[in-house]
Enzyme design. Structure first.
Site, PDB file in Angstrom:
ATOM      1  N   HIS A 188       0.815  -1.208   0.000  1.00 38.25           N
ATOM      2  CA  HIS A 188       0.000   0.000   0.000  1.00 38.25           C
ATOM      3  C   HIS A 188       0.854   1.267   0.000  1.00 38.25           C
ATOM      4  O   HIS A 188       0.340   2.355   0.259  1.00 38.25           O
ATOM      5  CB  HIS A 188      -0.953  -0.009   1.192  1.00 38.25           C
ATOM      6  CG  HIS A 188      -1.943  -1.128   1.124  1.00 38.25           C
ATOM      7  ND1 HIS A 188      -2.583  -1.656   2.241  1.00 38.25           N
ATOM      8  CD2 HIS A 188      -2.403  -1.844   0.067  1.00 38.25           C
ATOM      9  CE1 HIS A 188      -3.386  -2.636   1.865  1.00 38.25           C
ATOM     10  NE2 HIS A 188      -3.290  -2.772   0.564  1.00 38.25           N
ATOM     11  N   LEU A 299      -5.199 -10.202  17.919  1.00 37.57           N
ATOM     12  CA  LEU A 299      -6.095 -10.217  19.069  1.00 37.57           C
ATOM     13  C   LEU A 299      -7.548 -10.441  18.660  1.00 37.57           C
ATOM     14  O   LEU A 299      -8.357 -10.895  19.462  1.00 37.57           O
ATOM     15  CB  LEU A 299      -5.977  -8.894  19.830  1.00 37.57           C
ATOM     16  CG  LEU A 299      -4.636  -8.645  20.535  1.00 37.57           C
ATOM     17  CD1 LEU A 299      -4.574  -7.221  21.061  1.00 37.57           C
ATOM     18  CD2 LEU A 299      -4.411  -9.634  21.671  1.00 37.57           C
ATOM     19  N   GLN A 300      -7.870 -10.107  17.410  1.00 32.59           N
ATOM     20  CA  GLN A 300      -9.235 -10.238  16.935  1.00 32.59           C
ATOM     21  C   GLN A 300      -9.380 -11.382  15.935  1.00 32.59           C
ATOM     22  O   GLN A 300      -8.391 -11.935  15.453  1.00 32.59           O
ATOM     23  CB  GLN A 300      -9.692  -8.927  16.272  1.00 32.59           C
ATOM     24  CG  GLN A 300      -9.800  -7.754  17.234  1.00 32.59           C
ATOM     25  CD  GLN A 300     -10.135  -6.465  16.505  1.00 32.59           C
ATOM     26  OE1 GLN A 300      -9.494  -6.093  15.537  1.00 32.59           O
ATOM     27  NE2 GLN A 300     -11.152  -5.774  16.980  1.00 32.59           N
TER      28      GLN A 300
END
Length: 405
Positions: A188, A299-300
């Site tokens: 990106h 964490l997700q």
């Protein structure tokens, strides 16, 4: 109404009003049913129970919607493994890293949060705050430095345990950690790099400040001109909804080649919601048994969790510290005197000094003397060699380019 007869104006108005009232009655009934469903079954009155029994289809729709929202809420929650559980998982990851023939790493915003750069989808992420209608604080990226995770990755690459890094981040911290350019794909873009696309090959300008001050979606000119041909320079950032077309620093060719050779992929701090859309990075054309083993540190929830050989719920710095300890490597500290951005940077011309107002990355005192000493110790680099990081020879090349500018 007779067949074929068109409605009069008053009849059309009456029909429209009747439809409006019907829809409003339906909406009110839906709100009423929703309020009842939020009450425990034992607290519902007989009239409310009777109403629910007469609206079974509406009840099923509301229950499906509730379950969907609950599922989305759980996916946004951050989950942390207990310390002992995390250590066990890191031990398994260590075995995978040591046994890998071609290990590549995919990194996301989660590896830079320790540098006070916000992520996107975390509890305090950019998108999360915007969705809640809250304002977000602009981070001063010039103050950010490579984190423990960045330095660990650079160290593992130096010891040939990592072959390539594919990053979604634009913060330039992988480059500043000393990771060689040829081993890095910044899909990106990089906020410190602007290019001239009129030159062949594209001429690249590394700066010590954020070059995106005047740029945005579909608007990439930075306001400066190429020193060689005079054409407008553009940033390298790929915004959401755009397709990256630059060879560098995106380096898609190296990313896809590394993915095709990989037997292990380690994902650090990425939700993978964007990366999952690039099938070439996941070897999806190969049979499932021949695809690389996937290890995820986040964490997700991620959309690749079910395909992972191991999911580690922990902060990237915590996981990498445990991993480096198990591998027996000490994590190098970031040293600003050895930050490649200063040796790779092209200084502004006098007439360009007022072309930006972004705070630059400040070089440490005595950097010039350190660069001269390093330059004297470096071997001569052949013309055309790709500029590398501090651990590569391209650093010396960048230093010579800076002196000649």
């Amino acid at each position: 109404m007779a067949a074929g007869r068109s409605l009069s104006r008053s009849e059309r108005k009456a029909a429209a009003r009747a439809e409006f009232l019907r829809q409003e009655e339906q909406r009110e009934r839906r709100r009423q049913v929703s309020r009842i469903l939020h009450k425990p079954a034992a607290e519902r009155t007989p009239e409310e129970t009777l109403l629910l029994s007469g609206c079974q289809e509406m009840v099923r729709d509301l229950e499906r919607l509730r379950k969907k929202r609950e599922k989305l809420r759980r996916r946004l929650e951050e989950v942390c493994d207990e310390p002992e559980e995390l250590k066990k998982k890191v031990s398994k990851l260590t075995v995978a890293v040591q046994g890998a023939k071609h290990l590549i790493i995919y990194t996301g915003a989660g590896i830079s949060t320790a540098a006070s750069i916000p992520d996107y989808r975390g509890p305090n992420g950019v998108w999360t705050m915007l969705q809640k209608g809250r304002s977000i604080r602009a981070a001063d990226l010039s103050e950010a430095e490579p984190t423990l995770t960045h330095m660990s990755i650079a160290c593992l690459h130096k010891h040939k345990l990592i072959q390539h890094v594919v990053s979604q981040n634009c913060d330039g911290l992988h480059l500043r950690s000393g990771l060689p350019r040829e081993s890095l794909s910044e899909l990106h873009g990089n906020m410190y790099i602007e290019v001239c696309t009129s030159c062949t090959p594209n001429r690249e300008y590394v700066r010590v400040f954020d070059v995106t001050e005047r740029t945005a979606l579909h608007r990439h000119h930075t306001g400066r001109m190429c020193h060689k041909c005079g054409a407008q320079l553009r940033d390298t950032i790929v915004h959401f909804g755009e397709k990256g077309i630059l060879q560098q620093p995106l380096n898609w060719e190296a990313a896809t080649e590394a993915a095709s050779k990989a037997d292990v992929i380690l994902c650090l701090g990425s939700s993978l919601k964007v990366l999952k859309k690039y099938p070439q990075l996941w070897c999806m054309s190969k049979p499932p048994r021949n695809r690389p083993k996937l290890y995820i540190v986040n964490l997700q929830w991620t959309p690749k969790d079910d395909l992972a050989a191991l999911k580690l719920h922990g902060k990237c710095d915590d996981v990498m510290k445990l991993l480096m300890d198990e591998l027996g490597f000490s994590i190098p500290c970031y040293d600003r005197t050895k930050d490649p951005i200063f040796s790779l940077a092209t200084p502004l011309r006098p007439e360009e000094e007022s072309s930006h107002s972004r705070k630059p990355v400040v070089p440490p005192p005595g950097l010039h003397e350190v660069q001269l000493e390093e330059q004297q110790q470096m071997p001569v680099v052949p013309h055309g060699h790709l500029s590398g990081g501090w651990f590569g020879r391209g650093c010396a090349k960048g230093t010579r380019r800076k002196k000649a500018s």
